[in-house]
Design a protein around this motif. Structure first.
Motif, PDB file in Angstrom:
ATOM      1  N   LEU A   1       0.829  -1.202   0.000  1.00 55.90           N
ATOM      2  CA  LEU A   1       0.000   0.000   0.000  1.00 55.90           C
ATOM      3  C   LEU A   1       0.867   1.256   0.000  1.00 55.90           C
ATOM      4  O   LEU A   1       0.630   2.196  -0.772  1.00 55.90           O
ATOM      5  N   VAL A   2       1.894   1.290   0.858  1.00 54.02           N
ATOM      6  CA  VAL A   2       2.780   2.457   0.948  1.00 54.02           C
ATOM      7  C   VAL A   2       3.523   2.673  -0.367  1.00 54.02           C
ATOM      8  O   VAL A   2       3.559   3.786  -0.910  1.00 54.02           O
ATOM      9  N   VAL A   3       4.126   1.614  -0.888  1.00 50.81           N
ATOM     10  CA  VAL A   3       4.917   1.729  -2.116  1.00 50.81           C
ATOM     11  C   VAL A   3       4.030   2.144  -3.298  1.00 50.81           C
ATOM     12  O   VAL A   3       4.373   3.052  -4.068  1.00 50.81           O
ATOM     13  N   SER A   4       2.880   1.498  -3.440  1.00 52.27           N
ATOM     14  CA  SER A   4       2.002   1.761  -4.569  1.00 52.27           C
ATOM     15  C   SER A   4       1.414   3.164  -4.506  1.00 52.27           C
ATOM     16  O   SER A   4       1.428   3.903  -5.504  1.00 52.27           O
ATOM     17  N   PHE A   5       0.887   3.556  -3.341  1.00 57.40           N
ATOM     18  CA  PHE A   5       0.266   4.877  -3.219  1.00 57.40           C
ATOM     19  C   PHE A   5       1.296   5.976  -3.477  1.00 57.40           C
ATOM     20  O   PHE A   5       1.028   6.948  -4.195  1.00 57.40           O
ATOM     21  N   THR A   6       2.493   5.836  -2.907  1.00 54.94           N
ATOM     22  CA  THR A   6       3.542   6.835  -3.109  1.00 54.94           C
ATOM     23  C   THR A   6       3.947   6.911  -4.576  1.00 54.94           C
ATOM     24  O   THR A   6       4.042   7.994  -5.161  1.00 54.94           O
ATOM     25  N   PHE A   7       4.176   5.743  -5.176  1.00 63.64           N
ATOM     26  CA  PHE A   7       4.638   5.700  -6.565  1.00 63.64           C
ATOM     27  C   PHE A   7       3.618   6.306  -7.516  1.00 63.64           C
ATOM     28  O   PHE A   7       3.953   7.169  -8.353  1.00 63.64           O
ATOM     29  N   PHE A   8       2.361   5.886  -7.405  1.00 62.51           N
ATOM     30  CA  PHE A   8       1.368   6.352  -8.368  1.00 62.51           C
ATOM     31  C   PHE A   8       0.955   7.803  -8.116  1.00 62.51           C
ATOM     32  O   PHE A   8       0.586   8.516  -9.056  1.00 62.51           O
ATOM     33  N   THR A   9       1.002   8.261  -6.873  1.00 58.89           N
ATOM     34  CA  THR A   9       0.717   9.671  -6.608  1.00 58.89           C
ATOM     35  C   THR A   9       1.724  10.564  -7.322  1.00 58.89           C
ATOM     36  O   THR A   9       1.381  11.610  -7.875  1.00 58.89           O
ATOM     37  N   LEU A  10       2.982  10.136  -7.326  1.00 63.84           N
ATOM     38  CA  LEU A  10       4.049  10.949  -7.903  1.00 63.84           C
ATOM     39  C   LEU A  10       4.222  10.769  -9.402  1.00 63.84           C
ATOM     40  O   LEU A  10       4.735  11.660 -10.084  1.00 63.84           O
ATOM     41  N   THR A  11       3.790   9.624  -9.941  1.00 65.27           N
ATOM     42  CA  THR A  11       4.135   9.318 -11.332  1.00 65.27           C
ATOM     43  C   THR A  11       2.951   9.056 -12.252  1.00 65.27           C
ATOM     44  O   THR A  11       3.153   8.917 -13.462  1.00 65.27           O
ATOM     45  N   LEU A  12       1.732   8.988 -11.728  1.00 66.35           N
ATOM     46  CA  LEU A  12       0.604   8.585 -12.581  1.00 66.35           C
ATOM     47  C   LEU A  12       0.410   9.541 -13.756  1.00 66.35           C
ATOM     48  O   LEU A  12       0.151   9.106 -14.884  1.00 66.35           O
ATOM     49  N   THR A  13       0.536  10.849 -13.495  1.00 69.70           N
ATOM     50  CA  THR A  13       0.381  11.815 -14.582  1.00 69.70           C
ATOM     51  C   THR A  13       1.411  11.581 -15.671  1.00 69.70           C
ATOM     52  O   THR A  13       1.097  11.596 -16.874  1.00 69.70           O
ATOM     53  N   ALA A  14       2.659  11.337 -15.267  1.00 68.02           N
ATOM     54  CA  ALA A  14       3.727  11.088 -16.245  1.00 68.02           C
ATOM     55  C   ALA A  14       3.479   9.792 -17.007  1.00 68.02           C
ATOM     56  O   ALA A  14       3.716   9.718 -18.223  1.00 68.02           O
ATOM     57  N   ILE A  15       2.989   8.766 -16.316  1.00 68.00           N
ATOM     58  CA  ILE A  15       2.698   7.485 -16.971  1.00 68.00           C
ATOM     59  C   ILE A  15       1.614   7.651 -18.029  1.00 68.00           C
ATOM     60  O   ILE A  15       1.720   7.142 -19.142  1.00 68.00           O
ATOM     61  N   VAL A  16       0.565   8.392 -17.658  1.00 73.17           N
ATOM     62  CA  VAL A  16      -0.538   8.618 -18.603  1.00 73.17           C
ATOM     63  C   VAL A  16      -0.050   9.365 -19.835  1.00 73.17           C
ATOM     64  O   VAL A  16      -0.389   9.034 -20.972  1.00 73.17           O
ATOM     65  N   HIS A  17       0.788  10.405 -19.618  1.00 77.06           N
ATOM     66  CA  HIS A  17       1.297  11.177 -20.743  1.00 77.06           C
ATOM     67  C   HIS A  17       2.237  10.348 -21.618  1.00 77.06           C
ATOM     68  O   HIS A  17       2.224  10.466 -22.845  1.00 77.06           O
ATOM     69  N   ALA A  18       3.049   9.500 -20.985  1.00 76.72           N
ATOM     70  CA  ALA A  18       4.053   8.736 -21.736  1.00 76.72           C
ATOM     71  C   ALA A  18       3.424   7.602 -22.532  1.00 76.72           C
ATOM     72  O   ALA A  18       3.874   7.289 -23.636  1.00 76.72           O
ATOM     73  N   THR A  19       2.403   6.972 -21.969  1.00 68.57           N
ATOM     74  CA  THR A  19       1.824   5.786 -22.604  1.00 68.57           C
ATOM     75  C   THR A  19       0.549   6.078 -23.396  1.00 68.57           C
ATOM     76  O   THR A  19       0.167   5.285 -24.250  1.00 68.57           O
TER      77      THR A  19
END
Length: 549
Positions: free
Chosen positions: A47-65
């Protein structure tokens, strides 16, 4: 910054006292009943790893993919449902262990090593929860979200969101560990462990369905009144630290080369321009956005300067840096420019690149650049028009204007009021606003500067949207003029009520700022019936009288 980290940790812990934990609480309890003493640790770690990772990177992932954020969310929901199905039908556990192992070649070894500890399966499950969990956004989490949106995440932002996640995970760990311990130590419960696990499996599948259908938001709304309000972040010291987190960089310095216009996604009224190619011209860089009332009040002056001096060597570049998502649409900006009569070049700074190059923090903001590309003047907000025009004239070799400048005597008015959940802080305490579609109502009279909702509304990060046929937006305001940023379309006009009487109807004709009412200066109760599908973003107010110095 240490203070902010401490408060982020406390805010995370306080999440257990908010209704936002409800959607994932059944899933955590259900998963903890499976075998494996390390399973609770795996769940909270994932939960900690996933929430932290996606909070910080989800926008970049959406733009990149190019993938929609909903695709990843639905994958996580399916994974949660799959765990529940395995609990209902234990015979599927061997197959699912292999299918959910990250590396197919070592899946059998991982399954065997984790069968007793349960850490790996718990980690996978916790990772899925981290992607679908939406905690109640307080000031700290909202600040991180803003930094992510403007791509200004720094090391401290990563530490703060990680600390917040750890704080939230601690009470969840005790919930998971307590459930696991209760099953394993109670003789009565142990005798019926398989039946209990199947029951919790059904609960987990229902949880996945509820999250997928957004029913969890409605549940939060119904029970939120039973939860205490814990505002550990709402302190002056936290606000000061958040200012530092945003980055109090010095604004572009005078008498130095002006930053270049950069990162523009679209130009209106002009081909792409740069300060380099405009050398020899006087350039006024104006940061604005078409739904900002303060920006709109400066437009008559900008348009006049452009008309008077464009043939004498002045170029105005309106850098349109959006505050809301709909302001990024080139069509909306072009229509607004036509409607407002803006004929000078407009640069759409959707990614805040030029905004950041100038270290700007304001709408509107004017930066005056001389013929050599040197920044010679800057002004933030409204006013200072005679001073700015004379600076332009001086650079063009013209005599300064004389006489008094018309200024405005500003009376106290209600503050700019945002309505989305990220910055909506003015709702009456009777309302407990949460993301998603809910029915709202309140009984007591609104106090000054309080917002009320009645009927069905869909609440999102930066806006609220009418979701019913009788959805009312109310505000007890102090002002003369009221403006509201709206988007959406409807053949049915909005109805405007002032102090209990209907005063006008307004037809929707685009995404923009609307003049809602102009009345005698004072305190009034406003009520707006918005047609279904129309979204409201922010109120602004005015009460000005012109006087000549």
């Amino acid at each position: 910054m240490t203070i902010l980290i401490v408060f982020a940790f406390l805010a995370g812990i306080a999440t257990v006292l908010s209704p936002c934990i409800l959607p994932i609480l059944p899933a955590i309890l259900s998963a903890s009943t499976l075998q494996g003493k390390w399973r609770p640790f795996g769940i909270v770690t994932g939960l900690v790893v996933s929430f932290t990772f996606f909070t910080l990177t989800l926008t970049a992932i959406v733009h990149a993919t190019g993938l929609s954020a909903n695709v990843l969310r639905y994958i996580a929901i399916i994974l949660i449902a799959a765990f529940g199905i395995v609990m209902i039908f234990p015979g599927l556990s061997t197959w699912f262990a292999r299918a959910s192992s990250p590396v197919a070649g070592v899946s059998q070894r991982i399954s065997q090593k984790s069968s007793e500890s349960g850490f790996v399966k718990g980690f996978i499950f916790g990772s899925a929860l981290g992607l679908v969990w939406t905690p109640c956004a307080g000031p700290i989490l909202a600040a991180i979200t803003t930094l992510v949106a403007t791509q200004t995440v720094n090391f401290y932002a990563v530490i703060i969101i990680l600390t917040y996640s750890i704080g939230a995970a601690i009470p969840m760990f005790f919930i998971a560990y307590g459930g696991s311990k209760m099953i394993s130590t109670s003789k009565v419960l142990s005798m019926h462990s398989e039946g209990i696990r199947r029951m919790f499996g059904v609960l987990m599948v229902l949880t996945a369905i509820a999250i997928g259908m957004h029913w969890d938001m409605a549940i939060q709304q119904k029970v939120t009144r039973f939860f205490p309000q814990v505002l550990v972040e709402d302190t002056p010291i936290v606000k000061n630290e958040l200012d530092n987190l945003y980055g109090e960089n010095k604004n572009s310095a005078l008498d130095e080369k002006a930053p270049e216009i950069t990162g523009i996604v679209n130009w209106i009224n002009s081909p792409p321009l740069s300060l380099m190619q405009l050398k020899g011209k006087v350039v006024l860089v104006d940061f604005w956005t078409y739904s900002c009332i303060n920006c709109l009040r400066t437009l008559p002056y900008l348009k006049k300067w452009y008309a008077d001096y464009k043939d004498k060597g002045l170029v105005i570049i309106g850098v349109h840096t959006p505050e809301f998502e709909f302001e990024k649409d080139p069509k909306n900006v072009a229509e607004a420019a036509f409607r407002l009569g803006v004929k000078y070049p407009i640069a759409q700074d959707n990614d805040y690149k030029t905004w950041q190059a100038y270290n700007n923090h304001y709408w509107p903001a004017h930066y005056l650049v001389d013929q050599n590309g040197v920044l010679v003047m800057k002004h933030f907000g409204e006013g200072g028009y005679l001073e700015t025009e004379n600076a332009i004239r001086q650079l063009l070799g013209m005599a300064p204007l004389e006489g008094g400048e018309k200024t405005t005597m500003k009376l106290p008015v209600s503050p700019e009021t945002y309505l989305g959940i990220l910055r909506g802080k003015s709702y009456t305490r009777e309302l407990h606003i949460s993301s998603g579609i809910s029915d709202y109502d309140y009984k007591n009279a609104l106090k000054l500067n309080q917002v009320g909702l009645k009927g069905a509304w869909k609440v999102e990060g930066e806006r609220i949207t009418s979701a019913g046929e009788s959805s009312y937006l109310d505000y007890n305001f102090l002002a003369k003029d009221v403006y509201l940023v709206l988007s959406g379309s409807s053949k049915i006009p909005m109805e405007v009520y002032l102090d209990g009487k209907q005063v006008k109807s307004i037809a929707m004709d685009g995404d923009r700022k609307y003049d809602i009412v102009s009345t005698a200066y004072g305190q009034h109760l406003l009520s707006i019936k918005l047609p279904k599908g129309v979204s409201a973003y922010a109120f602004t107010f005015g009460a000005e009288m012109e006087e000549t110095k």
